[in-house]
Write an enzyme that holds these catalytic residues in place. Structure first.
Site, PDB file in Angstrom:
ATOM      1  N   SER A   1       0.825  -1.220   0.000  1.00 34.22           N
ATOM      2  CA  SER A   1       0.000   0.000   0.000  1.00 34.22           C
ATOM      3  C   SER A   1       0.852   1.260   0.000  1.00 34.22           C
ATOM      4  O   SER A   1       2.084   1.189   0.080  1.00 34.22           O
ATOM      5  CB  SER A   1      -0.944   0.003   1.219  1.00 34.22           C
ATOM      6  OG  SER A   1      -0.237   0.380   2.379  1.00 34.22           O
TER       7      SER A   1
ATOM      8  N   TYR B   1       7.345   6.605  17.275  1.00 30.98           N
ATOM      9  CA  TYR B   1       7.589   6.728  15.828  1.00 30.98           C
ATOM     10  C   TYR B   1       8.845   7.572  15.575  1.00 30.98           C
ATOM     11  O   TYR B   1       9.744   7.172  14.834  1.00 30.98           O
ATOM     12  CB  TYR B   1       6.359   7.353  15.165  1.00 30.98           C
ATOM     13  CG  TYR B   1       6.453   7.531  13.665  1.00 30.98           C
ATOM     14  CD1 TYR B   1       6.479   6.427  12.820  1.00 30.98           C
ATOM     15  CD2 TYR B   1       6.491   8.808  13.083  1.00 30.98           C
ATOM     16  CE1 TYR B   1       6.545   6.577  11.435  1.00 30.98           C
ATOM     17  CE2 TYR B   1       6.552   8.973  11.716  1.00 30.98           C
ATOM     18  CZ  TYR B   1       6.579   7.855  10.891  1.00 30.98           C
ATOM     19  OH  TYR B   1       6.648   8.008   9.524  1.00 30.98           O
TER      20      TYR B   1
ATOM     21  N   LEU C   1       3.073   4.461  -0.185  1.00 30.06           N
ATOM     22  CA  LEU C   1       4.288   4.849  -0.913  1.00 30.06           C
ATOM     23  C   LEU C   1       4.991   3.632  -1.527  1.00 30.06           C
ATOM     24  O   LEU C   1       5.498   3.719  -2.655  1.00 30.06           O
ATOM     25  CB  LEU C   1       5.242   5.590   0.049  1.00 30.06           C
ATOM     26  CG  LEU C   1       6.561   6.068  -0.561  1.00 30.06           C
ATOM     27  CD1 LEU C   1       6.318   7.039  -1.720  1.00 30.06           C
ATOM     28  CD2 LEU C   1       7.441   6.728   0.498  1.00 30.06           C
TER      29      LEU C   1
HETATM   30  N1  LIG Z   1       2.405   8.781   4.970  1.00 29.05           N
HETATM   31  C1  LIG Z   1       3.206   9.696   5.495  1.00 29.05           C
HETATM   32  O1  LIG Z   1       2.780  10.803   5.847  1.00 29.05           O
HETATM   33  C2  LIG Z   1       4.659   9.394   5.649  1.00 29.05           C
HETATM   34  C3  LIG Z   1       5.176   8.111   5.571  1.00 29.05           C
HETATM   35  N2  LIG Z   1       6.495   7.893   5.777  1.00 29.05           N
HETATM   36  C4  LIG Z   1       7.033   6.528   5.739  1.00 29.05           C
HETATM   37  O2  LIG Z   1       6.711   5.911   4.508  1.00 29.05           O
HETATM   38  C5  LIG Z   1       6.722   4.499   4.693  1.00 29.05           C
HETATM   39  C6  LIG Z   1       5.502   3.904   4.005  1.00 29.05           C
HETATM   40  O3  LIG Z   1       4.350   4.286   4.712  1.00 29.05           O
HETATM   41  P1  LIG Z   1       2.973   4.664   3.978  1.00 29.05           P
HETATM   42  O4  LIG Z   1       2.948   4.147   2.628  1.00 29.05           O
HETATM   43  O5  LIG Z   1       2.748   6.086   4.231  1.00 29.05           O
HETATM   44  O6  LIG Z   1       1.941   3.874   4.930  1.00 29.05           O
HETATM   45  P2  LIG Z   1       0.987   2.616   4.634  1.00 29.05           P
HETATM   46  O7  LIG Z   1       0.364   2.292   5.962  1.00 29.05           O
HETATM   47  O8  LIG Z   1       0.103   2.868   3.505  1.00 29.05           O
HETATM   48  O9  LIG Z   1       2.008   1.467   4.222  1.00 29.05           O
HETATM   49  C7  LIG Z   1       2.801   0.840   5.163  1.00 29.05           C
HETATM   50  C8  LIG Z   1       3.378  -0.417   4.551  1.00 29.05           C
HETATM   51  O10 LIG Z   1       4.235  -1.042   5.513  1.00 29.05           O
HETATM   52  C9  LIG Z   1       3.904  -2.414   5.605  1.00 29.05           C
HETATM   53  N3  LIG Z   1       4.101  -2.937   6.953  1.00 29.05           N
HETATM   54  C10 LIG Z   1       3.675  -2.414   8.114  1.00 29.05           C
HETATM   55  N4  LIG Z   1       4.026  -3.202   9.151  1.00 29.05           N
HETATM   56  C11 LIG Z   1       4.710  -4.252   8.610  1.00 29.05           C
HETATM   57  C12 LIG Z   1       5.329  -5.405   9.158  1.00 29.05           C
HETATM   58  N5  LIG Z   1       5.317  -5.667  10.466  1.00 29.05           N
HETATM   59  N6  LIG Z   1       5.909  -6.283   8.313  1.00 29.05           N
HETATM   60  C13 LIG Z   1       5.927  -6.054   6.981  1.00 29.05           C
HETATM   61  N7  LIG Z   1       5.358  -4.985   6.406  1.00 29.05           N
HETATM   62  C14 LIG Z   1       4.756  -4.091   7.214  1.00 29.05           C
HETATM   63  C15 LIG Z   1       2.444  -2.481   5.251  1.00 29.05           C
HETATM   64  O11 LIG Z   1       2.171  -3.759   4.758  1.00 29.05           O
HETATM   65  P3  LIG Z   1       0.965  -4.690   5.260  1.00 29.05           P
HETATM   66  O12 LIG Z   1       0.061  -4.809   4.110  1.00 29.05           O
HETATM   67  O13 LIG Z   1       1.636  -5.943   5.586  1.00 29.05           O
HETATM   68  O14 LIG Z   1       0.351  -4.000   6.440  1.00 29.05           O
HETATM   69  C16 LIG Z   1       2.321  -1.432   4.160  1.00 29.05           C
HETATM   70  O15 LIG Z   1       2.638  -1.969   2.930  1.00 29.05           O
HETATM   71  C17 LIG Z   1       6.786   4.254   6.199  1.00 29.05           C
HETATM   72  O16 LIG Z   1       8.091   3.893   6.555  1.00 29.05           O
HETATM   73  C18 LIG Z   1       6.435   5.609   6.791  1.00 29.05           C
HETATM   74  O17 LIG Z   1       7.003   5.803   8.051  1.00 29.05           O
HETATM   75  C19 LIG Z   1       7.365   8.907   6.011  1.00 29.05           C
HETATM   76  C20 LIG Z   1       6.925  10.181   6.077  1.00 29.05           C
HETATM   77  C21 LIG Z   1       5.548  10.530   5.900  1.00 29.05           C
HETATM   78  C1  LIG Z   2      12.491  29.966  10.618  1.00 27.99           C
HETATM   79  C2  LIG Z   2      11.063  29.573  10.796  1.00 27.99           C
HETATM   80  C3  LIG Z   2      10.923  28.136  11.125  1.00 27.99           C
HETATM   81  C4  LIG Z   2       9.537  27.786  11.473  1.00 27.99           C
HETATM   82  C5  LIG Z   2       9.448  26.399  11.980  1.00 27.99           C
HETATM   83  C6  LIG Z   2       8.165  26.193  12.671  1.00 27.99           C
HETATM   84  C7  LIG Z   2       8.039  24.818  13.220  1.00 27.99           C
HETATM   85  C8  LIG Z   2       6.859  24.160  12.630  1.00 27.99           C
HETATM   86  C9  LIG Z   2       6.785  22.753  13.042  1.00 27.99           C
HETATM   87  C10 LIG Z   2       6.490  21.915  11.851  1.00 27.99           C
HETATM   88  C11 LIG Z   2       6.378  20.497  12.260  1.00 27.99           C
HETATM   89  C12 LIG Z   2       6.318  19.666  11.040  1.00 27.99           C
HETATM   90  C13 LIG Z   2       6.104  18.232  11.381  1.00 27.99           C
HETATM   91  C14 LIG Z   2       6.178  17.427  10.138  1.00 27.99           C
HETATM   92  C15 LIG Z   2       5.992  16.001  10.473  1.00 27.99           C
HETATM   93  C16 LIG Z   2       6.015  15.163   9.261  1.00 27.99           C
HETATM   94  O1  LIG Z   2       6.024  15.609   8.149  1.00 27.99           O
HETATM   95  O2  LIG Z   2       6.020  13.849   9.516  1.00 27.99           O
HETATM   96  C17 LIG Z   2       5.981  12.949   8.446  1.00 27.99           C
HETATM   97  C18 LIG Z   2       5.459  11.669   8.995  1.00 27.99           C
HETATM   98  O3  LIG Z   2       6.216  10.735   9.146  1.00 27.99           O
HETATM   99  C19 LIG Z   2       4.032  11.635   9.298  1.00 27.99           C
HETATM  100  O4  LIG Z   2       3.718  10.643  10.241  1.00 27.99           O
HETATM  101  P1  LIG Z   2       2.454  10.868  11.228  1.00 27.99           P
HETATM  102  O5  LIG Z   2       2.187   9.518  11.778  1.00 27.99           O
HETATM  103  O6  LIG Z   2       2.884  11.832  12.285  1.00 27.99           O
HETATM  104  O7  LIG Z   2       1.312  11.370  10.406  1.00 27.99           O
END
Ligand SMILES: NC(=O)C1=CN([C@@H]2O[C@H](COP(=O)(O)OP(=O)(O)OC[C@H]3O[C@@H](n4cnc5c(N)ncnc54)[C@H](OP(=O)(O)O)[C@@H]3O)[C@@H](O)[C@H]2O)C=CC1
Ligand SMILES: CCCCCCCCCCCCCCCC(=O)OCC(=O)COP(=O)(O)O
Length: 321
Positions: free
Chosen positions: A58, A203, A60
């Protein structure tokens, strides 16, 4: 004398425009040539490369599978849900516009939080195409909760999936990469691997650990010609928040507004492909504010911690009301 100085000025204008124009044209030409060579190198690097993608069921990971497939990679798709991997394989096989030669992917199912399963999966992965060129450690889960309410079991679960799983898989595949003196380890971390925000302790800790481990790895395997790319995205519109676990280990189950408003995963996957193709070492894929927050954390930590404390107060207040 004023006529003479006018003539002099005109002559100077002519000389500078004559000198600057070819210089500009030259720079644009060199830049275009550099870009063309970079694209050609990227194409050659990805065509026929054996690419393992975890979390391909799923979000990314699924989108990464599509772009790497279209670039001509030989894919090994990993996840826990075989049906979802088979559905993706069928989708990839549908006619598309790609000019690259494509290959039918393999699917390997295993749980990253189970160390025994990783050992068995590694053997299966290596059997698919005989070796691995690029490992994309993408799978992960997120978490929501306060530190005081969260059981250590939950901290461990997040750490096992996001940190120990990718570390174990990477260690298991490294010897074959080292032997071939060729390989590329990619990890999808997060902006939260660089800054910590309230109610994400498990996380953020798992992603900080990920960043640290793979930075060490990069330095250690440089001697074996192995590349390491750490990618830190901001919010992406996926099921990450729905699949997140809470303080007691139950599923969060909701699509957060930040996630819903996040980037399209297909666009992020294109950026991942480009970063891998260019062998970038560390990439932030986020909007301006999270990007600036990373620098604020380093340059003015006191101010950053104040902002985070105020964020925690606001979030707690909105939950209480
Ligand atoms: N979405 C966001 O905002 C952000 C995401 N990321 C990172 O991107 C990556 C992908 O996440 P994203 O696509 O968003 O989330 P999803 O929940 O859509 O996908 C997560 C994926 O990880 C797999 N997974 C989870 N747990 C396990 C496990 N125990 N064993 C094997 N596979 C597992 C899931 O597979 P299954 O089908 O088995 O559950 C799924 O394919 C992650 O590392 C996340 O931290 C980083 C920044 C931002
Ligand atoms: C010079 C001016 C600077 C101003 C900075 C202000 C600070 C603002 C804070 C912004 C926080 C951003 C957080 C972003 C978090 C993020 O993008 O996470 C990605 C993920 O992994 C999301 O996972 P989640 O489970 O939290 O949805």
């Amino acid at each position: 004398s004023s006529r003479r100085s006018l003539l002099k000025a005109k002559a100077m204008d002519l000389i500078t425009s004559v000198a600057i124009l070819p210089l500009l044209v030259g720079c644009v030409g060199i830049f275009s040539l550099f870009k063309l060579l970079q694209r050609m190198h990227m194409k050659a690097y990805l065509q026929d490369a054996v690419v393992v993608i975890t979390g391909a069921t799923s979000g990314l990971g699924r989108e990464c599978a599509k772009v790497f497939y279209a670039a001509g990679a030989k894919l090994v798709l990993c996840g826990r849900n075989r049906e979802a991997l088979e559905e993706l394989t069928r989708e990839l096989a549908a006619p598309s516009a790609t000019k690259a030669q494509t290959y039918k992917p393999y699917a390997v199912t295993f749980d990253l939080a189970d160390p025994g399963a990783i050992v068995a999966a590694t053997a299966e992965i290596l059997q698919c195409f005989g070796h691995v060129d690029i490992l994309v450690n993408n799978a992960g889960i997120s978490y929501r909760g306060t530190i005081t309410d969260t059981t250590v079991d939950v901290d461990k679960r997040v750490m096992e999936t996001n940190y120990f799983g990718p570390v174990a898989l990477t260690k298991a595949l490294l010897p074959s990469m080292i032997e071939r003196r060729q390989g590329h380890v990619v990890v999808i971390s997060s902006i939260q691997g660089k800054i910590s925000i309230p109610f994400r302790s498990a996380y953020a800790a798992s992603k900080h650990a990920t960043q640290a481990f793979f930075d060490c790895l990069r330095a250690e395997v440089e001697q074996h010609e192995i590349e390491v790319t750490v990618i830190s995205p901001g919010y992406i519109h996926t099921n990450l928040s729905r699949n997140a676990i809470t303080a007691d280990g139950s599923r969060y189950g909701a699509m957060d507004e930040t996630t819903a408003q996040g980037r399209n995963p297909a666009d992020v996957a294109k950026d991942v492909l480009s970063a891998v193709g260019k062998k970038k070492k560390d990439v932030i894929l986020a909007d301006l504010l999270p990007f600036l927050a990373v620098y604020l954390r380093t340059l003015a930590p006191g101010l950053f911690f104040g902002l985070m404390a105020s964020r925690a107060r606001k979030e707690r207040k909105s939950k209480d009301s």
